[in-house]
Design an enzyme around this catalytic site. Structure first.
Site, mmCIF file in Angstrom:
data_model
loop_
_atom_site.group_PDB
_atom_site.id
_atom_site.type_symbol
_atom_site.label_atom_id
_atom_site.label_comp_id
_atom_site.label_asym_id
_atom_site.label_seq_id
_atom_site.Cartn_x
_atom_site.Cartn_y
_atom_site.Cartn_z
ATOM 1 N N GLU B 102 -3.214 16.108 -4.718
ATOM 2 C CA GLU B 102 -4.471 16.423 -4.608
ATOM 3 C C GLU B 102 -4.671 17.722 -4.332
ATOM 4 O O GLU B 102 -5.486 18.251 -3.852
ATOM 5 C CB GLU B 102 -4.773 15.848 -3.004
ATOM 6 C CG GLU B 102 -4.879 14.267 -3.121
ATOM 7 C CD GLU B 102 -5.043 13.417 -1.801
ATOM 8 O OE1 GLU B 102 -5.278 14.205 -0.746
ATOM 9 O OE2 GLU B 102 -5.150 12.275 -1.745
ATOM 10 N N ARG B 152 -2.736 19.265 -0.162
ATOM 11 C CA ARG B 152 -3.888 19.911 -1.012
ATOM 12 C C ARG B 152 -3.893 21.197 -1.370
ATOM 13 O O ARG B 152 -4.913 21.892 -1.707
ATOM 14 C CB ARG B 152 -5.391 19.513 -0.188
ATOM 15 C CG ARG B 152 -5.255 18.028 0.220
ATOM 16 C CD ARG B 152 -6.793 17.662 0.457
ATOM 17 N NE ARG B 152 -6.593 16.095 0.767
ATOM 18 C CZ ARG B 152 -6.521 15.741 2.081
ATOM 19 N NH1 ARG B 152 -6.244 16.321 3.005
ATOM 20 N NH2 ARG B 152 -5.999 14.370 2.074
ATOM 21 N N GLU B 214 -6.273 8.064 12.842
ATOM 22 C CA GLU B 214 -5.789 6.778 12.768
ATOM 23 C C GLU B 214 -4.645 6.673 13.800
ATOM 24 O O GLU B 214 -4.259 5.531 13.858
ATOM 25 C CB GLU B 214 -5.515 6.192 11.714
ATOM 26 C CG GLU B 214 -6.464 5.726 10.614
ATOM 27 C CD GLU B 214 -7.597 6.540 10.375
ATOM 28 O OE1 GLU B 214 -7.226 7.972 10.022
ATOM 29 O OE2 GLU B 214 -8.835 6.687 10.583
ATOM 30 N N ASN B 300 -13.146 10.779 12.356
ATOM 31 C CA ASN B 300 -13.605 9.477 13.252
ATOM 32 C C ASN B 300 -12.895 9.712 14.520
ATOM 33 O O ASN B 300 -11.725 10.135 14.629
ATOM 34 C CB ASN B 300 -13.361 8.304 12.404
ATOM 35 C CG ASN B 300 -11.665 8.149 12.069
ATOM 36 O OD1 ASN B 300 -11.305 8.819 11.026
ATOM 37 N ND2 ASN B 300 -11.099 7.586 12.823
ATOM 38 N N ASP B 343 -15.480 3.915 11.062
ATOM 39 C CA ASP B 343 -14.786 5.018 10.050
ATOM 40 C C ASP B 343 -15.551 5.703 9.043
ATOM 41 O O ASP B 343 -15.038 6.027 8.148
ATOM 42 C CB ASP B 343 -13.594 4.374 9.589
ATOM 43 C CG ASP B 343 -12.437 5.635 9.157
ATOM 44 O OD1 ASP B 343 -12.527 6.630 9.449
ATOM 45 O OD2 ASP B 343 -11.841 5.095 8.136
ATOM 46 N N LYS B 371 -19.444 10.305 3.925
ATOM 47 C CA LYS B 371 -19.193 9.105 3.993
ATOM 48 C C LYS B 371 -20.316 7.988 3.820
ATOM 49 O O LYS B 371 -20.286 6.969 3.100
ATOM 50 C CB LYS B 371 -17.985 8.507 4.569
ATOM 51 C CG LYS B 371 -16.597 9.328 4.232
ATOM 52 C CD LYS B 371 -15.501 8.966 5.208
ATOM 53 C CE LYS B 371 -14.972 7.799 5.098
ATOM 54 N NZ LYS B 371 -13.755 7.525 6.338
#
Lengths: 196, 572
Positions: B102, B152, B214, B300, B343, B371
């Site tokens: 990435e 990244r 998460e 989130n 999410d 999103k």
């Protein structure tokens, strides 16, 4: 509703199995002392003979570490494990996880019923156990190896997940076990005990 | 955050627990693959003036997203709509790590710095691909990350490169040699903190957020002293009082079906959950040097789907936030989704540009591709929403609440626009966004904090038989209208490059890397890279010749075929 609709998947590591095979190193004196505590139930190399105690040999290091931490921090309970985990430091837990993960798993001696093994294999595919536990239940990272585990231990864990007596996995296995009948659990325990 | 989904599966997956793979990663065999070439003498220290003037520098690419405004708009036009059809590979650089890529390479005077999964860094010749040095981070015993061992890219200032690591460290490397200068622990990986984003360095400060939405972290953006790694300030993305204004609607005015009375009662009983409320910041912030302001979006709340345990708006999750560059103090926030249980967090980096306000006056704005499938345009000084774009992907059933057996809603939990950075073309007044379309059902399950283990409070599942796809979309900044859409056979993750040659570059999971006419979306060029192109492209110039570089390493999150290479293209 389909069984599948309940399944919670977790964890898919792509790099599993990349670590090279290694000869288990000899544990140092400090670790040796901690291993004495484990050996009484789990055996000196983690190959327990009493089926109420899980086989640790060949288990993933990450899973052993996290379970020990959960015992110590009160998210998982067992009358034998709670007081032992309370004495372990994070470094001890990492070292124990590392040690047991590198031991060779011995056969569990269970005489599986062929029909139950077949039914368990079918159920395993239906509820997509291998999505997390991988094919042949070899486990990965925080998802435990279940292949060759004692029948009695697996049956108890699935029953406990279903009854929410064991919740330290944040409910993933409860979601799965909700759709399992007593027969399903019996069959799955036969199937996994027979894998090795 | 994000969830690995296998296209082939009928019901699919969420949640990942790719952890503790670090040990394996350190054993990648034959990593020292090449004989190093002596470092180029052309490598120069990067000054503050170069960093702040990067938007006009066609020679170098010295920020992961091109400049402090994150525009990903390359100012050179040697390769353009008229000649791109003739573009050919110049070289392919193969790393020793076959896993998700990435990275946004950094290029300084013909020296390229690129990263791979598991925190390897390579310095290579940006014309020939020959390797100068290769750094492998020595990973600690504990790493916890949900969605692939990604990285990244690096940030650069002076002669130093900065990289965040999977074991939640910030490392500083000598750009000439790849030697470690210092490292500092950002947060505790055992509690779910990890780093995949490229940091941003400004005025001697290295800015970095964290993954972990998460895992029940408490998110932050931190500033470290570029000289020695000393912590200068911390802005927690989760304030101790996280209840907010008890918003009934999302920022676009749609009812989120909250039971506000029940939430208020629960919050009055216990509001201590701010310590595990999530709110990761995992893409590079934008910096406005004029006003000394840092802009970022916050991820989130934890747990993702089970909201009963975290009543209130869950500030500042799912928000754009502005803080003071020197002190890290709060300036403003604008929350897209209060009390998110889908999410659908805010991830894709903020872009600073200009757009017309409601009265038609051109003003400074901060934009974000969500999103949710909207591009949001905010006034840069106050955060006030000026407009949101037409939906770039199908939306249905918003905002149905997750249930035990699963509720269908579009977009699915991967987006719209995931982490993929957008690009803009200020001449054409457009923003370009790489979108996913993955229909999903949302499932909730009661779940107490599991101590640094994956904590979703349910599951997301793709829906058997429902087609998944991607959308490369151009949105007009001044009207919010969709100007053009290119549908792709697979969901898009990776990010976009726009150039002053009126080109838009974008990669696909199936291995194609393509150039489009920025004005109308017409495909002008493509090259098959043999592995998923799920990283944002960059462009630079050496000895008067323009190059375009992109990593093709596939992607863990959408399970795109893995590779290990950076492809570099130029005119023959």
């Amino acid at each position: 509703m389909s069984m599948r609709s309940f399944v919670v998947f977790a964890a898919l590591a792509l790099v599993a199995g990349r670590a090279a095979a290694q000869t288990p190193p000899a544990p140092d004196a400090a670790l040796q002392a901690k291993l004495q505590l484990c050996a009484a139930c789990h055996g000196p190399t983690g190959n327990s003979t009493d089926p109420q105690y899980p086989i640790l040999a060949g288990q993933t290091a990450r899973y052993i570490y996290l379970e020990l931490k959960d015992y110590k921090e009160g998210r998982r309970h067992d009358p034998s494990m709670d007081p032992i985990a309370a004495t372990l430091s994070p470094a001890d837990m990492l070292a124990l996880g590392d040690f047991f993960s590198k031991q060779k798993q011995a056969p569990n001696g269970f005489k599986a019923d062929g029909a139950k093994v077949a039914a368990g294999a079918k159920k395993s595919d239906e509820v997509l156990c291998p999505m997390c536990h991988l094919g042949g239940f070899v486990g990965q990272n925080e998802i435990p190896r279940v292949a060759g585990q004692h029948y009695a231990y697996v049956k108890k864990q699935l029953t406990d997940f279903k009854a929410r007596r064991r919740t330290n996995d944040a409910g993933n296995m409860t979601s799965v076990a909700n759709t399992l009948s007593d027969d399903d659990i019996e069959n799955l325990a036969h199937y996994t005990a027979n894998l090795n | 955050m994000v969830h690995r989904l296998k296209f082939a599966h009928v019901a699919v997956a969420s949640a990942l627990a790719l952890s503790a793979v670090a040990a394996g990663a350190q054993e990648i065999s034959g990593a020292a693959t090449t004989t190093a070439k002596p470092m180029s003498n052309a490598l120069v220290p990067i000054t503050g003036a170069m960093l702040s003037g990067a938007d006009g520098d066609a020679k170098n690419w010295i920020h992961s997203n091109g400049n402090y405004s994150n525009t990903r708009y390359y100012p050179g036009a040697q390769i353009n709509t008229g000649n791109v059809a003739k573009m050919k590979p110049a070289f392919v650089f193969q790393t020793a790590v076959l896993e998700s890529m990435e990275t946004s390479p950094i290029v300084i005077n013909g020296v390229m710095f690129l990263t791979t999964s598991f925190n390897h860094v390579y310095a290579i010749d940006a014309v020939t691909g020959e390797e100068f040095w290769h750094y492998k981070h020595k990973m600690g015993p504990i790493t916890t990350f949900c969605c692939g061992p990604n990285n990244r890219g690096v940030a650069v200032e002076g002669g130093t490169l900065f990289m965040g690591t999977l074991d939640a460290k910030l490392v500083a490397l000598d750009a000439k040699t790849g030697k470690l200068l210092w490292e500092t622990q950002i947060a505790d990986p055992d509690k779910g903190y990890s780093e995949t984003m490229a940091p941003v360095v400004v005025d001697g400060k290295v800015l970095i957020g964290t993954n972990g939405g998460e895992y029940g972290i408490r998110g932050f953006v931190k500033a470290f002293d570029a000289k020695d790694g000393k912590l200068l300030w911390t802005f927690y993305t989760i304030p101790e009082k996280s209840e907010g204004v008890w918003a009934k609607n999302d920022l676009t005015g749609r009812d989120m079906h909250r039971d506000i009375d029940a939430e208020k009662a629960a919050y009055a009983k216990d509001s201590s959950f701010f310590q595990t409320l999530g709110g990761g910041v995992w893409m590079a912030p934008a910096v406005d040097l004029k006003t000394k302001t840092v802009f970022f979006v916050v991820g989130n709340p934890s747990p993702d789907l089970y909201g009963a345990i975290r009543p209130g708006d869950n500030l500042y999750t799912d928000s754009m936030v502005a803080v003071d560059l020197d002190k890290g103090t709060y300036k403003w926030h604008s929350q897209y989704i209060a009390h998110d249980v889908w999410d659908l967090d805010a991830v894709s980096p903020v872009i600073l540009t200009q757009a017309k306000d409601a009265s038609g006056k051109m003003v400074d704005v901060a934009i974000h591709g969500g999103k949710t499938g909207h591009v949001y345009v905010h006034a840069r000084d106050t955060g006030k929403l000026i407009r949101f774009s037409e939906a770039m992907v199908p939306q249905e059933n918003m905002w149905v609440l997750p249930t035990k057996t699963g509720a269908r809603m579009l977009p699915g939990a991967n987006g719209g626009v995931e982490w993929s950075p957008m690009a803009i073309n200020p001449k054409l007044r457009m923003a370009y966004a790489a979108n996913l379309h993955q229909p999903m059902t949302y499932h909730v399950e009661e779940a107490a904090y599991p101590g640094g283990k994956l904590w979703l409070g349910g599951a997301f599942k793709t829906i058997p038989g429902e087609e998944q796809s991607g959308r490369l979309v151009a949105v007009n900044l001044d009207s919010g209208k969709v100007a053009w859409t290119v549908k792709t056979p697979q969901p898009l993750i990776g990010g976009v490059l726009a150039t002053s040659g009126d080109l838009v570059f974008n990669g696909e999971a199936n291995g194609w890397f393509k150039a489009f006419d920025a004005r109308n979306g017409k495909e002008l060029w493509k090259y098959y890279c043999g592995a998923g192109v799920n990283a944002p492209a960059v462009s630079y110039m050496v000895n008067g010749k323009q190059y375009v570089a992109v990593a093709a390493g596939g992607n863990n999150q959408i399970d795109a075929k893995r590779g290990n290479s950076v492809f570099v293209f130029a005119m023959p």
